[in-house]
Design an enzyme around this catalytic site. Structure first.
Site, short mmCIF file in Angstrom:
data_model
loop_
_atom_site.label_atom_id
_atom_site.label_comp_id
_atom_site.label_asym_id
_atom_site.label_seq_id
_atom_site.Cartn_x
_atom_site.Cartn_y
_atom_site.Cartn_z
N SER A 128 38.30 52.87 -41.95
CA SER A 128 38.84 54.23 -41.89
C SER A 128 37.81 55.23 -42.38
CB SER A 128 40.08 54.29 -42.79
OG SER A 128 40.46 55.62 -43.02
N TYR A 152 44.51 52.64 -51.32
CA TYR A 152 44.36 52.32 -49.90
C TYR A 152 42.89 52.44 -49.48
CZ TYR A 152 44.23 53.04 -44.87
OH TYR A 152 43.89 52.95 -43.54
N LYS A 156 40.01 49.52 -48.19
CA LYS A 156 39.17 49.53 -46.98
C LYS A 156 37.69 49.36 -47.35
CE LYS A 156 42.29 49.90 -43.85
NZ LYS A 156 42.59 48.73 -43.02
P1 NAD Z 1 50.75 49.86 -38.27
O1 NAD Z 1 51.44 49.80 -39.59
O2 NAD Z 1 51.44 50.48 -37.13
O3 NAD Z 1 50.28 48.39 -37.84
C1 NAD Z 1 49.93 47.41 -38.78
C2 NAD Z 1 50.64 46.13 -38.37
O4 NAD Z 1 50.28 45.10 -39.29
C3 NAD Z 1 52.16 46.22 -38.38
O5 NAD Z 1 52.66 45.73 -37.15
C4 NAD Z 1 52.58 45.33 -39.56
O6 NAD Z 1 53.84 44.73 -39.33
C5 NAD Z 1 51.45 44.34 -39.59
N1 NAD Z 1 51.20 43.69 -40.90
C6 NAD Z 1 51.05 44.29 -42.08
N2 NAD Z 1 50.78 43.37 -43.02
C7 NAD Z 1 50.75 42.16 -42.41
C8 NAD Z 1 50.52 40.84 -42.84
N3 NAD Z 1 50.27 40.55 -44.12
N4 NAD Z 1 50.57 39.85 -41.92
C9 NAD Z 1 50.83 40.11 -40.62
N5 NAD Z 1 51.06 41.35 -40.15
C10 NAD Z 1 51.02 42.38 -41.05
O7 NAD Z 1 49.35 50.61 -38.54
P2 NAD Z 1 48.27 51.17 -37.50
O8 NAD Z 1 48.32 52.65 -37.53
O9 NAD Z 1 48.37 50.46 -36.22
O10 NAD Z 1 46.93 50.74 -38.26
C11 NAD Z 1 46.28 49.52 -38.00
C12 NAD Z 1 45.11 49.38 -38.95
O11 NAD Z 1 44.25 50.51 -38.81
C13 NAD Z 1 45.50 49.31 -40.42
O12 NAD Z 1 44.66 48.38 -41.06
C14 NAD Z 1 45.20 50.70 -40.92
O13 NAD Z 1 44.90 50.73 -42.29
C15 NAD Z 1 44.00 51.08 -40.08
N6 NAD Z 1 43.83 52.54 -39.93
C16 NAD Z 1 44.88 53.28 -39.46
C17 NAD Z 1 44.73 54.67 -39.37
C18 NAD Z 1 45.89 55.51 -38.88
O14 NAD Z 1 45.90 56.71 -39.16
N7 NAD Z 1 46.86 54.96 -38.15
C19 NAD Z 1 43.53 55.29 -39.72
C20 NAD Z 1 42.48 54.49 -40.18
C21 NAD Z 1 42.64 53.11 -40.28
N1 UFG Z 2 49.19 67.95 -42.85
C1 UFG Z 2 50.09 69.02 -42.97
N2 UFG Z 2 51.42 68.72 -43.01
C2 UFG Z 2 51.90 67.45 -42.91
C3 UFG Z 2 50.99 66.37 -42.78
C4 UFG Z 2 49.64 66.67 -42.76
O1 UFG Z 2 49.69 70.17 -43.06
O2 UFG Z 2 53.14 67.26 -42.97
C5 UFG Z 2 47.75 68.25 -42.77
C6 UFG Z 2 46.94 67.62 -43.89
O3 UFG Z 2 46.92 68.45 -45.02
C7 UFG Z 2 45.58 67.47 -43.20
C8 UFG Z 2 45.94 67.21 -41.74
O4 UFG Z 2 47.26 67.69 -41.58
O5 UFG Z 2 44.86 68.68 -43.27
C9 UFG Z 2 45.91 65.74 -41.35
O6 UFG Z 2 46.72 64.99 -42.27
P1 UFG Z 2 47.14 63.48 -41.98
O7 UFG Z 2 48.00 63.04 -43.11
O8 UFG Z 2 47.66 63.35 -40.61
O9 UFG Z 2 45.74 62.71 -41.99
P2 UFG Z 2 44.64 62.55 -43.13
O10 UFG Z 2 43.37 63.08 -42.57
O11 UFG Z 2 45.08 63.11 -44.40
O12 UFG Z 2 44.58 60.98 -43.31
C10 UFG Z 2 44.58 60.07 -42.20
C11 UFG Z 2 45.22 58.77 -42.64
C12 UFG Z 2 44.37 58.10 -43.67
C13 UFG Z 2 42.98 57.93 -43.14
C14 UFG Z 2 42.42 59.26 -42.70
C15 UFG Z 2 41.06 59.08 -42.07
O13 UFG Z 2 46.51 59.00 -43.16
O14 UFG Z 2 44.88 56.84 -43.96
O15 UFG Z 2 43.28 59.86 -41.74
O16 UFG Z 2 41.14 58.10 -41.09
F1 UFG Z 2 42.20 57.44 -44.12
#
Ligand code: NAD
Ligand code: UFG
Length: 340
Positions: A128, A152, A156
């Site tokens: 991330s 979190y 990562k």
């Molecule tokens: P998500 O929660 O939709 O998907 C994660 C999946 O992993 C879920 O289906 C959950 O049931 C499964 N899971 C969790 N723990 C498990 C375990 N111990 N064994 C088996 N399955 C398990 O999340 P996502 O948005 O698809 O994110 C996927 C990955 O990308 C995560 O590692 C997250 O940290 C990373 N990531 C997400 C974002 C974002 O904003 N969505 C940004 C950066 C990184």
């Molecule tokens: N924001 C609002 N109102 C809301 C939610 C968010 O104004 O209800 C704003 C935040 O302040 C920020 C922007 O929208 O300026 C984006 O916020 P998000 O929560 O959607 O995303 P972040 O950039 O804070 O974080 C996300 C994931 C993290 C990840 C990061 C970089 O939640 O896990 O992107 O990948 F690490």
């Protein structure tokens, strides 16, 4: 490369995993999902089957079960693993750090042990942009210093370090670290998308729930940042582009075989108010908002320099903010309660 190599997707039933699953099928890979459904619904499997025209293999289980990981890899002749499984809510990680270290780091260690035992040493990891902490400048390149501001993000960062240690111990490991910026949007069919449990933490799912009438207004967290309109700027990337990035990563590892760490972003930043206005235009729905105090831990601006991913993987993002809003809206309006 053998025909239709099998790829294991831990957490493949989740938001990014489910989209990547379809992209892998389209590219000639055979996905196998390992998921415990702790943050997803088995209903996604039926949607994937409809979109693919054929069932997707899914093993229900926990990545922390090392023996299961080994068995699944051997049973399906897995060529490479994409490790999505983990928890991702920043605020919850501050309140429940051990839950995050146990699942995200315990899961990583268990996965690597199971892979090693099965002799499968090709891994793509969902990292991330959070590993850049509060970046000194934008756009961010991969050589920026890493830091963390919550458990979190720490999980990562340490996940990346564990992978690096494994490569030093055994150079046979081929690893791709993908640092996602802000994944949003949904499959253009509207059949799969992001389905957060409870109140969404992230901007786009909150906006879609306001537009569909489930929440009265959006809180915009701060309008006094040093950005063009004062609201936070992020690099929103369409989940379909992100899915394509995983296919490119797997192809590079199974082909050339060199490990890499790359940003997956568009290289463009958009403010909160730009997202709100784009969403209103693409959905035809109003998105009422109120200016609220800054959210603790937020940074003013965060966007990628994605040039390295283009150079190493031949990948770049194509979808616009309008595409992201239109697809997020199609998913939300067709599935007001997600998969439930
Ligand atoms: P998500 O929660 O939709 O998907 C994660 C999946 O992993 C879920 O289906 C959950 O049931 C499964 N899971 C969790 N723990 C498990 C375990 N111990 N064994 C088996 N399955 C398990 O999340 P996502 O948005 O698809 O994110 C996927 C990955 O990308 C995560 O590692 C997250 O940290 C990373 N990531 C997400 C974002 C974002 O904003 N969505 C940004 C950066 C990184
Ligand atoms: N924001 C609002 N109102 C809301 C939610 C968010 O104004 O209800 C704003 C935040 O302040 C920020 C922007 O929208 O300026 C984006 O916020 P998000 O929560 O959607 O995303 P972040 O950039 O804070 O974080 C996300 C994931 C993290 C990840 C990061 C970089 O939640 O896990 O992107 O990948 F690490």
């Amino acid at each position: 490369m053998t025909a239709n190599p099998s790829i294991l997707l831990t957490g493949g039933a989740g938001f990014i995993g489910s989209h990547t699953c379809l992209a892998l099928c389209a590219a000639g890979f055979e996905p196998v999902i390992l998921d415990n459904f702790s943050n997803s619904s088995p209903a996604v499997l039926e949607r994937l089957q409809r979109l693919r025209g054929q069932a997707v293999v899914c093993e229900r289980g926990d990545v922390g079960d090392t023996a299961l990981v080994q068995t699944v890899i051997e049973r399906h002749g897995i060529a490479a693993v994409i490790h999505f499984a983990g928890f991702k809510a920043v605020g919850e990680s501050v309140a429940k750090p051990l839950k995050y270290y146990a699942n995200n780091l315990g899961g990583m260690v268990s996965l690597l042990q199971g892979m090693d035992a099965a002799g499968c040493r090709t891994l793509v990891f969902s990292s991330s942009a959070t590993v850049y902490g509060d970046p000194a400048s934008v756009p961010i390149t991969e050589d920026f210093p890493r830091s963390h501001t919550n458990p979190y993000g720490h999980s990562k960062l340490v996940g990346e370090d564990i992978m690096a240690a494994m490569r030093i111990a055994n150079p046979a490991w081929r690893m791709g670290v993908l640092r996602y910026f802000n994944p949003v949007g949904a499959h253009p069919s509207g059949l799969i998308g992001e389905d957060p449990l409870g109140i969404p933490d992230n901007l786009m799912p909150y906006v879609t729930q306001v537009a569909v009438g489930q929440r009265p207004h959006l809180n915009v967290y701060g309008n006094d940042y040093a950005t063009p309109d004062g609201t936070g700027v992020r690099d929103y990337i369409h989940v379909q582009d992100l899915a394509a990035g995983h296919v490119a990563a797997v192809q590079a590892l199974l082909g050339r075989g060199e490990s890499f760490t790359v940003n997956l972003g568009t290289g463009r930043g958009h403010s909160v108010l730009e997202v709100v206005h784009a969403f209103e235009q693409n959905s035809g729905r109003p998105v009422p908002y109120q200016i609220a105090p800054r959210r603790p831990g937020d940074v003013a601006q965060c966007y990628a320099n994605p040039a390295l991913a283009h150079r190493l993987l031949g990948w770049q993002a194509h979808h616009t903010l309008d595409d992201m809003c239109a697809d997020a809206w199609r998913w939300q309006s067709q599935n007001p309660s997600g998969y439930r």
